[in-house]
Design an enzyme around this catalytic site. Structure first.
Site, short mmCIF file in Angstrom:
data_model
loop_
_atom_site.label_atom_id
_atom_site.label_comp_id
_atom_site.label_asym_id
_atom_site.label_seq_id
_atom_site.Cartn_x
_atom_site.Cartn_y
_atom_site.Cartn_z
N ASP A 48 48.98 40.65 44.98
CA ASP A 48 48.72 40.86 46.37
C ASP A 48 48.10 39.54 46.80
O ASP A 48 47.17 39.05 46.37
CB ASP A 48 47.76 41.91 46.67
CG ASP A 48 47.66 42.05 48.22
OD1 ASP A 48 48.15 42.74 48.79
OD2 ASP A 48 46.88 41.19 48.59
N TYR A 53 45.45 32.77 52.15
CA TYR A 53 44.84 32.61 50.77
C TYR A 53 45.22 31.16 50.29
O TYR A 53 44.65 30.67 49.36
CB TYR A 53 44.96 33.68 49.84
CG TYR A 53 44.74 35.05 49.99
CD1 TYR A 53 43.87 35.46 51.38
CD2 TYR A 53 45.38 36.11 49.21
CE1 TYR A 53 43.96 36.72 51.57
CE2 TYR A 53 45.06 37.42 49.73
CZ TYR A 53 44.35 37.80 50.65
OH TYR A 53 43.85 38.85 51.12
N LYS A 78 50.89 38.27 53.66
CA LYS A 78 50.49 38.92 54.73
C LYS A 78 50.77 37.45 55.38
O LYS A 78 50.48 36.50 55.37
CB LYS A 78 49.05 39.21 54.74
CG LYS A 78 48.64 40.20 53.57
CD LYS A 78 47.25 40.68 53.46
CE LYS A 78 46.81 41.19 52.31
NZ LYS A 78 46.76 40.24 51.01
N HIS A 111 48.45 40.74 58.74
CA HIS A 111 47.06 40.64 58.20
C HIS A 111 45.79 41.29 59.02
O HIS A 111 44.99 41.82 58.36
CB HIS A 111 46.69 39.24 57.93
CG HIS A 111 45.97 38.98 56.77
ND1 HIS A 111 45.59 37.98 56.07
CD2 HIS A 111 44.84 39.81 56.20
CE1 HIS A 111 44.68 38.07 54.97
NE2 HIS A 111 44.23 39.19 55.22
N ILE A 231 43.54 47.08 44.70
CA ILE A 231 43.81 45.64 44.03
C ILE A 231 42.64 44.89 43.96
O ILE A 231 42.47 43.81 44.69
CB ILE A 231 44.73 44.79 45.25
CG1 ILE A 231 44.11 45.06 46.59
CG2 ILE A 231 46.03 45.46 45.50
CD1 ILE A 231 44.64 44.22 47.69
N VAL A 235 39.28 36.80 38.14
CA VAL A 235 40.08 35.77 37.28
C VAL A 235 39.62 35.87 35.83
O VAL A 235 40.35 35.05 35.09
CB VAL A 235 39.54 34.39 37.91
CG1 VAL A 235 39.96 34.19 39.13
CG2 VAL A 235 38.22 34.07 37.52
N ARG A 239 37.87 41.22 32.33
CA ARG A 239 37.69 42.40 33.47
C ARG A 239 39.06 42.83 33.85
O ARG A 239 39.31 43.93 34.19
CB ARG A 239 37.09 41.57 34.66
CG ARG A 239 35.55 41.51 34.29
CD ARG A 239 34.89 41.34 35.56
NE ARG A 239 35.06 39.96 36.07
CZ ARG A 239 34.21 38.84 35.62
NH1 ARG A 239 33.40 39.02 34.89
NH2 ARG A 239 34.64 37.77 36.28
N SER A 242 39.61 45.49 31.41
CA SER A 242 39.04 46.68 31.82
C SER A 242 39.29 47.28 33.06
O SER A 242 39.06 48.59 33.05
CB SER A 242 37.29 46.05 31.77
OG SER A 242 36.51 47.06 32.00
N ASN A 243 39.72 46.67 34.04
CA ASN A 243 39.95 47.49 35.23
C ASN A 243 41.04 48.30 35.06
O ASN A 243 41.37 49.27 35.94
CB ASN A 243 40.26 46.21 36.28
CG ASN A 243 38.78 45.58 36.83
OD1 ASN A 243 38.01 45.83 36.71
ND2 ASN A 243 39.14 44.46 37.49
#
Length: 281
Positions: A48, A53, A78, A111, A231, A235, A239, A242-243
């Site tokens: 996403d 961004y 978006k 957005h 989402i 970085v 993680r 783990s997520n």
């Protein structure tokens, strides 16, 4: 195989979206390709991003470098506030595809409603045209409130596939989420961990300790069990793993009720009724 990566949520219009994805909000443009490449290596198939961004190029470069067939990676971007309007939105979508190096997106969102500009209605007509012509697999919105969705339903027969909203245990927007579900709009949670603030909530840390998992895993499992598309942004490869390591995280109905009861009504991010920055920089 990690079954979490195979979980999908059906969307209006006939497609479906991986329930867990990677958000790249505030990922530096110069490092985005490496971050997304690592996520794809780990098993993520849902990325996403957004024009605001300023990292769409890195997302696209990572997808191309991965060698993964295009149809296996779900890509969302978006439209910035500054690109709202019928013709402007059509141009902006084409520009986003160019930056990503893709012929079309899987999901394209407005957005913010930016009500002060009075342009989201024409913008939605543009997105509906893109969907009708098959130039994008699905279209949706972000940060739209119930009255925006009510008006949208009068404008077009195209139902938003998704409403991406701030949603985490301490800010659940239940009325809005229920309204979306009643209209067949998938609820997608951004800032799903409360920008890390919810990780320190005593009720969540207690539950994580009892289950011998991380607070993030508790929260993300709650999101999945409540049907949210989610989402989380990170970085860190550790993680990321783990997520997504949620197959063995089992929350009882009592556990889920504990998290349901943490809503404080306190928003972290911008207010959809007043946010009017162009997002162009």
């Amino acid at each position: 195989m990690n079954e979490t990566f195979s979980r999908r949520v059906p969307l209006a219009g006939g497609t479906s979206i991986p329930q867990l994805g990677l958000g790249v909000f505030q990922v530096e443009s110069g490092g985005t390709q490496q971050v997304v490449e690592r996520a794809l290596e780990i098993g993520y198939r849902h990325i996403d991003t957004a024009a605001a961004y300023v990292n769409e190029e890195g997302v696209g470069a990572a997808i191309h470098a991965s060698g993964i067939p295009r149809e296996e990676v779900f890509v969302t971007s978006k439209l910035r506030n500054g690109d709202q309007g019928y013709e402007s939105a059509l141009r902006a979508y084409a520009d986003t595809c160019t930056r990503l190096g893709l012929e079309r997106l899987d999901l394209y969102l407005i957005h913010w409603p930016n009500p002060a500009a009075g342009l989201w209605q024409d913008t939605w007509r543009a997105l509906a045209r893109l969907a009708d012509q098959g130039e994008v697999a699905a279209v949706g919105v972000s940060n739209f409130m119930p009255e925006h969705l009510e008006e949208l339903a009068q404008l077009s027969e195209v139902t938003p596939a998704v409403n991406q909203i701030e949603l985490h245990p301490t800010y659940q927007q239940r009325e809005l989420a229920d309204h979306c579900r009643e209209r067949g709009i998938a609820v997608q949670a951004y800032s799903p961990l409360g920008q890390a603030g919810d990780l320190e909530h005593p009720a969540i840390t207690e539950l994580a300790g009892r289950l011998d998992v991380s607070p993030a895993q508790v929260i993300l499992r709650w999101h999945l069990d409540r049907g949210h598309v989610v989402i989380p942004k990170t970085v860190s490869p550790e993680r990321m793993r783990s997520n997504a390591d949620l197959d063995d995280v089992a929350l009882s109905e009592a556990d889920l009720a504990v998290l349901d009861g943490l809503d404080s009504g306190q928003r972290i991010g911008n207010d959809p009724y007043t946010f009017d920055k162009s997002q162009i920089r």
